[in-house]
Design a protein around this motif. Structure first.
Motif, PDB file in Angstrom:
ATOM      1  N   LYS A  92      37.249 -61.970  20.595  1.00 15.12           N
ATOM      2  CA  LYS A  92      36.939 -63.287  20.025  1.00 15.12           C
ATOM      3  C   LYS A  92      35.481 -63.623  20.342  1.00 15.12           C
ATOM      4  O   LYS A  92      34.788 -62.834  21.005  1.00 15.12           O
ATOM      5  N   ASN A  93      35.039 -64.755  19.870  1.00 10.82           N
ATOM      6  CA  ASN A  93      33.689 -65.208  20.168  1.00 10.82           C
ATOM      7  C   ASN A  93      33.739 -66.299  21.239  1.00 10.82           C
ATOM      8  O   ASN A  93      34.593 -67.192  21.191  1.00 10.82           O
ATOM      9  N   TYR A  94      32.803 -66.201  22.174  1.00  7.10           N
ATOM     10  CA  TYR A  94      32.682 -67.222  23.218  1.00  7.10           C
ATOM     11  C   TYR A  94      31.240 -67.704  23.216  1.00  7.10           C
ATOM     12  O   TYR A  94      30.313 -66.957  23.571  1.00  7.10           O
ATOM     13  N   ASN A  95      31.054 -68.943  22.739  1.00 11.92           N
ATOM     14  CA  ASN A  95      29.705 -69.505  22.581  1.00 11.92           C
ATOM     15  C   ASN A  95      28.856 -68.618  21.675  1.00 11.92           C
ATOM     16  O   ASN A  95      27.698 -68.274  21.983  1.00 11.92           O
ATOM     17  N   SER A  96      29.471 -68.189  20.558  1.00 11.81           N
ATOM     18  CA  SER A  96      28.820 -67.359  19.532  1.00 11.81           C
ATOM     19  C   SER A  96      28.490 -65.951  20.035  1.00 11.81           C
ATOM     20  O   SER A  96      27.718 -65.230  19.398  1.00 11.81           O
TER      21      SER A  96
ATOM     22  N   TYR B 156      38.006 -67.271  32.289  1.00 10.72           N
ATOM     23  CA  TYR B 156      36.640 -67.731  32.063  1.00 10.72           C
ATOM     24  C   TYR B 156      36.304 -67.712  30.568  1.00 10.72           C
ATOM     25  O   TYR B 156      35.733 -68.674  30.016  1.00 10.72           O
ATOM     26  N   TYR B 157      36.686 -66.628  29.885  1.00 11.91           N
ATOM     27  CA  TYR B 157      36.396 -66.500  28.453  1.00 11.91           C
ATOM     28  C   TYR B 157      37.481 -67.135  27.577  1.00 11.91           C
ATOM     29  O   TYR B 157      37.380 -67.087  26.354  1.00 11.91           O
ATOM     30  N   LYS B 158      38.513 -67.705  28.221  1.00  7.10           N
ATOM     31  CA  LYS B 158      39.613 -68.345  27.509  1.00  7.10           C
ATOM     32  C   LYS B 158      40.280 -67.374  26.529  1.00  7.10           C
ATOM     33  O   LYS B 158      40.473 -67.659  25.340  1.00  7.10           O
TER      34      LYS B 158
END
Length: 426
Positions: free
Chosen positions: A247-251, A196-198
């Motif tokens: 990491k960042n996911y959609n900021s 989901y979060y890649k």
């Protein structure tokens, strides 16, 4: 020749007594210096190269680790043979040198070749040398007796406190830990959340590895003072790992806790250690160095354990699993007992049959000097005192006693016959 030697000895009795006293003193010194062990060291003169690459199959270990090492170690001089074995995650290479080769010279030559062979191995795979001991170097085993302490805590106590203390004892090559669980932080990841979060597995590994680190900055001056800027990032508990950003996911930062959980667990175990069928235990194996005196090493280890025991948690004590010094002391006591028994027996025999105390005194002087010469030769040829050599000395005492009785009785009879011929019997 024998007549001249006997005549020379009779004319120079003081010199003979001085030589005998010197031999006895030399023998006592040799007994103190000669290494004492329970069993003779018949193991081969070998160096062990151990390489660990966890998670790889035996075939991969054989192709990428064992084969490059064996092919590059074959050119070392004075090698008799090289054996190797590959197993899951580990490689062992046994380099067997000729018997007369000094072990530490051999270790130096192997290290030189390993520096060259290192470039042929996979990245981050580092071969190491085994301890500078022999196949019979395991002289002392111990384990903990505890009240309510779990196996993980016991193993941590062994690895980070007891082991380091015992390795400082002179003559100890290594203290190998056994039993219990090696503590580790374990990340249990959810594949669906990762998808989901890649987030990939390599990204998680890299983030955790780089986050567990302290970094240094530069210094700056303020109000006549210098301040050093540092970034503190060492992991101290489970919460620190859970808060690591991957990491960042959609900021929005994705933390470890968002894609899985962290727990404290134990490393993979290939076996357990059980004490008398009463349950698992944790302890260590003391490995002795080449050519050391096993009895003195064990004595020093026991003295160090008494010091270490003062710093153990309440309710934790040492329990001896295997102590070779007991067998060594019994072998020494056997020789001492045999020597004393033979001296008493021969004295009684001489006094009963000859009624001559000076003849008995000759045997009493002869026996300890003969044993002393035996230890002098052991020390001169570099042979340790063990069950085999001490048994040989004990058996030889009986032969020396028999020869002594025969020679004294023959000399006494010869002197009596000469006195009878001259009519001076006393």
């Amino acid at each position: 020749m024998v007549r001249k030697l006997i005549a020379l000895s009779l004319k120079n009795r003081l010199i003979v007594l001085l030589v005998s006293a010197c031999l006895l003193a030399w023998g006592i010194y040799s007994v103190q210096q000669n290494p004492i062990d329970a069993i003779p060291d018949l193991s081969e003169n070998q160096i062990i190269v151990f390489t660990e690459w966890m998670g790889r199959s035996p075939q991969v270990i054989e192709d990428q680790v064992t084969y490059p090492l064996v092919s590059n170690l074959q050119g070392i001089p004075k090698i008799k043979n090289i054996r190797a074995s590959s197993m899951f995650g580990m490689s062992f290479v046994y380099i067997i040198f000729e018997d007369e080769v000094d072990p530490y010279w051999a270790r130096t030559r192997v290290l030189e070749r390993l520096n060259y062979a290192q470039r042929l191995l996979p990245q981050n795979v580092v071969p190491t040398l085994g301890p500078d001991g022999t196949g019979v170097g395991h002289v002392f085993w111990y384990h903990f007796e505890t009240k309510g302490m779990d196996l993980g805590e016991q193993r941590a106590l062994q690895d980070w406190y007891v082991k380091f203390a015992l390795q400082t004892v002179p003559g100890v090559a290594e203290v190998a830990s056994f039993g219990g669980f090696e503590k580790q932080y374990q990340l249990v990841l959810d594949p669906l959340k990762m998808q989901y979060y890649k987030v990939s597995m390599m990204e998680v590994m890299q983030a955790v590895k780089t986050s567990n680190n302290d970094v240094g900055g530069r210094k700056f001056e303020m109000s006549d003072r210098a301040y050093i800027v540092r970034g503190l990032g060492y992991v101290k508990n489970i919460k620190d790992i859970e808060n690591i950003a991957i990491k960042n996911y959609n900021s929005v930062p994705v933390k470890v806790s968002d894609i899985g959980s962290v727990q404290m667990g134990g490393d993979l175990r290939l076996g357990i250690f059980d004490a008398n069928g009463e349950g698992e235990v944790v302890g260590g194996i003391v490995v002795m160095r080449y050519g050391e005196n096993a009895d003195k090493v064990i004595e020093a280890v026991k003295a160090k354990m008494k010091e270490v025991e003062k710093g153990l948690p309440e309710g934790v004590t040492f329990k001896t699993s295997y102590d070779r010094s007991e067998l060594i002391e019994k072998a020494i006591d056997s020789v001492k007992g045999t020597l004393i028994e033979e001296m008493i027996a021969v004295s009684v025999v001489i006094l009963l049959f000859l009624f001559h105390w000076r003849s008995a005194l000759i045997i009493l002087i002869q026996l300890p000097i003969s044993v002393a010469v035996g230890f002098i030769l052991l020390e001169a040829f570099g042979i340790s005192s063990n069950i085999m050599s001490l048994t040989g000395i004990a058996l030889a005492i009986g032969v020396v006693v028999d020869d002594g009785i025969v020679m004294v009785e023959n000399a006494y009879r010869g002197l009596s016959e000469r006195q009878e011929e001259k009519g001076t019997i006393q």
